[in-house]
Design an enzyme around this catalytic site. Sequence first.
Site, PDB file in Angstrom:
ATOM      1  N   HIS A  97       0.838  -1.205   0.000  1.00 48.07           N
ATOM      2  CA  HIS A  97       0.000   0.000   0.000  1.00 48.07           C
ATOM      3  C   HIS A  97       0.869   1.250   0.000  1.00 48.07           C
ATOM      4  O   HIS A  97       2.054   1.215   0.363  1.00 48.07           O
ATOM      5  CB  HIS A  97      -0.931   0.004   1.217  1.00 48.07           C
ATOM      6  CG  HIS A  97      -0.190  -0.055   2.527  1.00 48.07           C
ATOM      7  ND1 HIS A  97       0.474   1.037   3.060  1.00 48.07           N
ATOM      8  CD2 HIS A  97       0.005  -1.075   3.389  1.00 48.07           C
ATOM      9  CE1 HIS A  97       1.041   0.693   4.201  1.00 48.07           C
ATOM     10  NE2 HIS A  97       0.771  -0.586   4.425  1.00 48.07           N
ATOM     11  N   ASP A 379       3.906  -4.598   3.710  1.00 46.13           N
ATOM     12  CA  ASP A 379       5.333  -4.906   3.760  1.00 46.13           C
ATOM     13  C   ASP A 379       5.569  -6.335   4.247  1.00 46.13           C
ATOM     14  O   ASP A 379       6.479  -7.023   3.790  1.00 46.13           O
ATOM     15  CB  ASP A 379       6.080  -3.900   4.645  1.00 46.13           C
ATOM     16  CG  ASP A 379       5.470  -3.740   6.038  1.00 46.13           C
ATOM     17  OD1 ASP A 379       4.463  -4.418   6.348  1.00 46.13           O
ATOM     18  OD2 ASP A 379       6.001  -2.935   6.830  1.00 46.13           O
TER      19      ASP A 379
END
Length: 480
Positions: A97, A379
């Site tokens: 994102h 992540d």
Amino acid sequence: MLFRNRFVLLLALAALLAFVSLSLQFFHLIPVSATKNGVTSKNRKRVMPDPATEPPVMDPVYEALLYCNIPGVAERSMEGHAPHHFKLVSVHVFIRHGDRYPLYTIPKTKRPEIDCTLVANRKPYHSKLEAFVSHMSKGPGASFESPLHSLPLYSSHQLCEMGELTQTGVVQHLRNGQLLRDIYLKKHRLLPSDWAAEQLHLETTGKSRTLQSGLALLYGFLPDFDWKKVYFRHQPSALFCSGNCYCPLRSQYLEKEQRRQYLLRLNNRQLERTYEEMARIVDIPTKQLRAANPIDSLLCLFCHNVSFPCTKNGCITMDHFKVIKTHQIEDERERQEKKLYLGYALLGAHPILNQTVSRMQHIAEGRKAGLFTLYSAHDVTLAPILSALGLTGARFPRFAARLVFELWQDREKPQEHSVRILYDGVDITFHTSFCQDHHRRSPKPMCPLENLVRFIKKDMFVALAGGSTNYYEACHREGF
């Protein structure tokens, strides 16, 4: 007369050189850098450290700027580069994102005043931002898999909520989408003009920041964003492991890895002194400050050029930030050296990599579904995949990072398919553990699909040792 003949000869030579240069660029034998205001742009993010251009010593501020990925000059990208006799047949994109508001706040300090409304005339700017907001406002009736239909399609709070996607995050993925559109649709015509819903496969976790990031990328990518053709599936796990999430051995590796992190932090006296100073400034116990994960909030302030908090006892400074960021970088380095994370990564990434390679095999067999696949993730999704692929030198995923798998067909030998893997626009195919030696034996600038298939189906378990031959056996193997 002699002078004029020489002049004509020089003109002819210049024209010939110009023609050769343009021809090389047209056939993509040399990359073309994007330019802005006449100045050649440079990639803002080096994926694999380059000793010739990196700072001579590790610089936490330099690393933090790369992590922020602030939209600026155009990126140089190697996506879509292949010899002319290769045809692009599918693309599989994993993204982190975009830029977000912190997940944590530093206790007893004012929340960062960051506006999460999307305003077309405010920096960072993108030419499609206003149209994106307008289009998203018409999409609340979109048919997404539950519970995605209950999430907002774009950010709208004047003071961001925790973890909310910022305007920077939206612009980052509009740029990603536009870049991929120029390469995959305009140049390679991956999707037909009358593309159908089944030619896209879209997945996201249940966070608004991942759904909105995916929507922003798609809006920049698709020539016609038709709500009837855009369907996101929900992934409950950040590992995108679908029905294969239960894996006891993976949990054991994670516990060992967390123990390693704890011991490294315990032995860093400079870090502990920094936490003590910061705790004194905000007047809370050191343990409470540490639990608040202050680097998350400080990185947000740093990326948005907002001052660090001050109290009557003093201010949190750039020196405090550098110490914590340096420790974070050292932790990443030791993580790769100790190999505990590798065991976690191999088991954590296997389900989604297995799904990806299965899609590639189906497309190689002639199926037309899922020509463009997008996983909008975190992540903690991308990091295990990078480690599992053997990319130990790759930097931790920045905001709006993208990892791309390209599948190519050899027009001269239609039964042969090859893959390229790119991280933030850099070709890392020959850095992977399953293809790092292939280029020495073959002139092709890509890796046989069979290498990737063998790695996912067999070699990942060999790397784990223990004699396992499949995912279930590896996950349930007794003894660490």
